[in-house]
Design an enzyme around this catalytic site. Structure first.
Site, PDB file in Angstrom:
ATOM      1  N   GLU A   1      17.380 -37.025  -4.678  1.00  0.00           N
ATOM      2  CA  GLU A   1      16.872 -35.890  -5.459  1.00  0.00           C
ATOM      3  C   GLU A   1      16.203 -34.821  -4.588  1.00  0.00           C
ATOM      4  OE1 GLU A   1      14.326 -37.227  -8.612  1.00  0.00           O
ATOM      5  OE2 GLU A   1      13.702 -35.207  -9.161  1.00  0.00           O
TER       6      GLU A   1
ATOM      7  N   GLY B   1       5.117 -30.514 -16.752  1.00  0.00           N
ATOM      8  CA  GLY B   1       5.668 -30.105 -18.040  1.00  0.00           C
ATOM      9  C   GLY B   1       5.475 -31.149 -19.130  1.00  0.00           C
TER      10      GLY B   1
HETATM   11  P1  ATP Z   1      11.410 -34.860 -13.437  1.00  0.00           P
HETATM   12  O1  ATP Z   1      12.009 -34.014 -12.346  1.00  0.00           O
HETATM   13  O2  ATP Z   1       9.905 -34.933 -13.353  1.00  0.00           O
HETATM   14  O3  ATP Z   1      12.102 -36.169 -13.614  1.00  0.00           O
HETATM   15  P2  ATP Z   1      12.794 -33.056 -15.256  1.00  0.00           P
HETATM   16  O4  ATP Z   1      13.746 -32.817 -14.138  1.00  0.00           O
HETATM   17  O5  ATP Z   1      13.362 -33.468 -16.558  1.00  0.00           O
HETATM   18  O6  ATP Z   1      11.671 -34.109 -14.837  1.00  0.00           O
HETATM   19  P3  ATP Z   1      12.291 -30.246 -15.660  1.00  0.00           P
HETATM   20  O7  ATP Z   1      13.569 -30.133 -16.420  1.00  0.00           O
HETATM   21  O8  ATP Z   1      12.189 -29.481 -14.395  1.00  0.00           O
HETATM   22  O9  ATP Z   1      11.892 -31.750 -15.445  1.00  0.00           O
HETATM   23  O10 ATP Z   1      11.066 -29.782 -16.587  1.00  0.00           O
HETATM   24  C1  ATP Z   1      10.786 -30.448 -17.810  1.00  0.00           C
HETATM   25  C2  ATP Z   1       9.730 -29.638 -18.568  1.00  0.00           C
HETATM   26  O11 ATP Z   1      10.253 -28.344 -18.879  1.00  0.00           O
HETATM   27  C3  ATP Z   1       9.316 -30.215 -19.907  1.00  0.00           C
HETATM   28  O12 ATP Z   1       8.294 -31.167 -19.741  1.00  0.00           O
HETATM   29  C4  ATP Z   1       8.867 -28.987 -20.675  1.00  0.00           C
HETATM   30  O13 ATP Z   1       7.518 -28.668 -20.394  1.00  0.00           O
HETATM   31  C5  ATP Z   1       9.724 -27.873 -20.108  1.00  0.00           C
HETATM   32  N1  ATP Z   1      10.882 -27.478 -20.923  1.00  0.00           N
HETATM   33  C6  ATP Z   1      11.575 -26.315 -20.756  1.00  0.00           C
HETATM   34  N2  ATP Z   1      12.574 -26.217 -21.645  1.00  0.00           N
HETATM   35  C7  ATP Z   1      12.542 -27.316 -22.396  1.00  0.00           C
HETATM   36  C8  ATP Z   1      13.329 -27.798 -23.489  1.00  0.00           C
HETATM   37  N3  ATP Z   1      14.348 -27.100 -23.966  1.00  0.00           N
HETATM   38  N4  ATP Z   1      13.032 -29.018 -23.990  1.00  0.00           N
HETATM   39  C9  ATP Z   1      12.018 -29.741 -23.516  1.00  0.00           C
HETATM   40  N5  ATP Z   1      11.228 -29.339 -22.491  1.00  0.00           N
HETATM   41  C10 ATP Z   1      11.469 -28.145 -21.932  1.00  0.00           C
HETATM   42 MG    MG Z   2      13.536 -32.772 -12.067  1.00  0.00          MG
END
Ligand code: ATP
Ligand code: MG
Length: 265
Positions: free
Chosen positions: A71, A122
């Site tokens: 990652e 987030g």
């Molecule tokens: P990690 O890298 O920590 O495993 P991830 O890759 O899933 O998590 P991101 O996609 O970068 O993380 O960010 C997730 C955050 O983005 C959520 O916690 C929320 O605050 C925000 N977010 C933005 N758009 C959305 C959506 N459509 N649904 C849910 N959360 C969203």
């Molecule tokens: Mg991520």
């Protein structure tokens, strides 16, 4: 076509790339099995590249060949590409991936190293919003937060110094949510609470970013992750806070797709 997938804790980011063509797409991580079905049925003859915390799960379930990359390496490759496209060409910087949680990295001409992480990200934004005002829709949260005012919730440095000279800018937050005990809370609207939640997340991660930047002798702090997406309150706080400390915040457009894009590269 090449398809890069960054399967994160909250969202799965997908990049479809073919010659000059590029398309980005998000799926909730809870729908991972539906995505696998789509990939196996509609994209069986394309090249698949996986990364992210749920990449191993997808790798086990997929019925087609795929590559898997680490990652942090994939994200850095994709980030460098997006930065270059957006003319943010930096030699040395720190970057923050504000995802479900936040991870902190230092980048130099030798490459990237992960230098820390925080559970504030987030997921914190969504979780505290749900607990405080019972809203869990991301778009609703960020839009409502724009109309709020967190002055009655957060304690500022000038509140503590009571009008006397302050050793640091008086407008800085001394304590997130620290003003709640001084009353006035009955009049608070959900929008105010949501803005304070975003303030807590934004200021916490930016504070770490600023300290890291100082430690690594740079003033450039790059931000990626879906938590920044259309999040005007968060972006404004990041820019202002970094600026107060003499640092430069760079919020990369489509930065949340760094991992998906980099998985292909
Ligand atoms: P990690 O890298 O920590 O495993 P991830 O890759 O899933 O998590 P991101 O996609 O970068 O993380 O960010 C997730 C955050 O983005 C959520 O916690 C929320 O605050 C925000 N977010 C933005 N758009 C959305 C959506 N459509 N649904 C849910 N959360 C969203
Ligand atoms: Mg991520």
């Amino acid at each position: 076509m090449k398809i890069g997938i960054d399967a994160g804790g909250t969202l799965i980011k997908v990049a479809y790339v073919n010659d000059g063509y590029r398309k980005f797409e998000k799926w909730p991580s809870t729908e991972v099995d539906a995505l696998i079905e789509v990939l196996d049925s509609q994209y069986a003859h394309d090249e698949l590249f996986l990364t992210g915390g749920k990449a191993e799960y997808m790798a086990e379930k997929l019925n087609q060949n795929h590559g898997v990359s680490i990652e942090f390496d994939a994200t850095y490759r994709g980030l460098k590409t997006l930065m270059h496209e957006q003319s943010v060409d930096l030699d040395r910087f720190v970057y923050l991936n504000v995802g479900t949680g936040t991870s902190f990295h230092h980048a130099s001409p030798e490459g990237q190293e992960r230098v820390g992480g925080s559970g504030v990200g987030g997921g914190t934004l969504l979780g505290l919003s749900k607990l405080l005002v019972d809203i869990d829709d991301y778009t609703e949260i960020i839009q409502l937060a724009e109309t709020g005012n967190r002055d009655a919730i957060d304690l500022k440095v000038h509140h503590i110094y009571g009008g006397r000279p302050t050793p640091i800018p008086g407008d800085l937050t001394a304590s997130n949510f620290g003003n709640v005990m001084s009353g006035e809370v009955a009049a608070l609207e959900p929008a105010d609470k949501l803005q304070a939640v975003i303030g807590l997340v934004a200021e916490t991660v930016t504070a770490v970013g600023i300290s890291l930047a100082e430690g690594y002798d740079t003033t450039d702090i790059v931000f990626i992750g879906s938590t920044l997406l259309d999040n005007k309150v968060m972006q404004e706080i990041i820019n202002r806070y970094a600026g107060l400390k003499g640092a430069r915040a760079h919020i990369i457009a489509d930065g949340e797709y760094s991992g998906a894009l980099g998985a292909i590269l």
